[in-house]
Design an enzyme around this catalytic site. Structure first.
Site, PDB file in Angstrom:
ATOM      1  N   THR A  52      -3.466  45.706  84.168  1.00 39.88           N
ATOM      2  CA  THR A  52      -2.989  46.141  85.481  1.00 39.88           C
ATOM      3  C   THR A  52      -3.195  45.061  86.533  1.00 39.88           C
ATOM      4  OG1 THR A  52      -3.514  48.430  84.897  1.00 39.88           O
ATOM      5  CG2 THR A  52      -3.192  47.950  87.238  1.00 39.88           C
ATOM      6  N   GLU A  53      -4.351  44.423  86.490  1.00 43.30           N
ATOM      7  CA  GLU A  53      -4.703  43.447  87.524  1.00 43.30           C
ATOM      8  C   GLU A  53      -3.951  42.127  87.401  1.00 43.30           C
ATOM      9  OE1 GLU A  53      -6.534  43.525  90.268  1.00 43.30           O
ATOM     10  OE2 GLU A  53      -7.045  45.627  89.993  1.00 43.30           O
ATOM     11  N   SER A  54      -3.875  41.575  86.196  1.00 47.62           N
ATOM     12  CA  SER A  54      -3.362  40.204  86.059  1.00 47.62           C
ATOM     13  C   SER A  54      -2.337  40.007  84.954  1.00 47.62           C
ATOM     14  CB  SER A  54      -4.533  39.257  85.785  1.00 47.62           C
ATOM     15  OG  SER A  54      -5.086  39.551  84.513  1.00 47.62           O
TER      16      SER A  54
END
Length: 153
Positions: A52-54
């Site tokens: 989700t983040e990167s």
């Protein structure tokens, strides 16, 4: 000894990492498993946060100064590293996938404790900050987009 979990996680990490970072597959896999065990997280939950983040780009930079796999701000990373007695060498630590996962997992654990294990709250706090989440809940608003995205991954 490697278990089916290790191999499955290894293949998931390898499939998601950019070609230029495939050499980190084993180290990332081992770190995810170690940190999941250390903080009692499901390793696939940590995998989902990273996705989700990167999107598994260790060189990712966010619009608010976030860096690396788990998109940590340097100030936050320094604070949690000091609090949890983790190695932190400045911003370069955040570009190191192993250090980034260690610090990010510690921060998730800290937030989980602060929000009494309520996943929607501590995941939202990871994404937007604890103060903002507390304010939203105090005004009867519930941020859910981020936690839903993590759980979908």
């Amino acid at each position: 000894k490697y278990t089916d979990l290790h191999w499955h996680l290894f293949h998931e990490v390898n499939a998601r990492l950019p070609k230029s970072h495939k050499t980190y597959t084993l180290a990332i896999t081992q770190t995810i498993i170690a940190e999941a065990n250390k903080y009692d997280f499901d390793p696939f939950f940590l995998l989902a946060v990273i996705q989700t983040e990167s999107s598994f780009n260790p060189r990712a930079k966010g619009g608010h100064g976030e860096i690396g796999l788990m998109q940590l701000r340097p100030k936050t990373a320094q604070w949690i590293a000091e609090k949890m007695n983790l190695q932190y060498r400045g911003q370069q630590s955040l570009f190191d996938p192993v250090d980034n996962i260690r610090i990010g997992s510690a921060y998730l654990d800290y937030l989980r404790e602060k929000f009494s294990g309520y996943a929607a709250k501590y995941l939202s706090a990871y994404n937007m900050g604890a103060t903002k989440v507390r304010r939203l809940y105090a005004s009867d608003k519930k941020p859910r987009q981020y936690s839903i995205r993590v759980m979908k991954h």
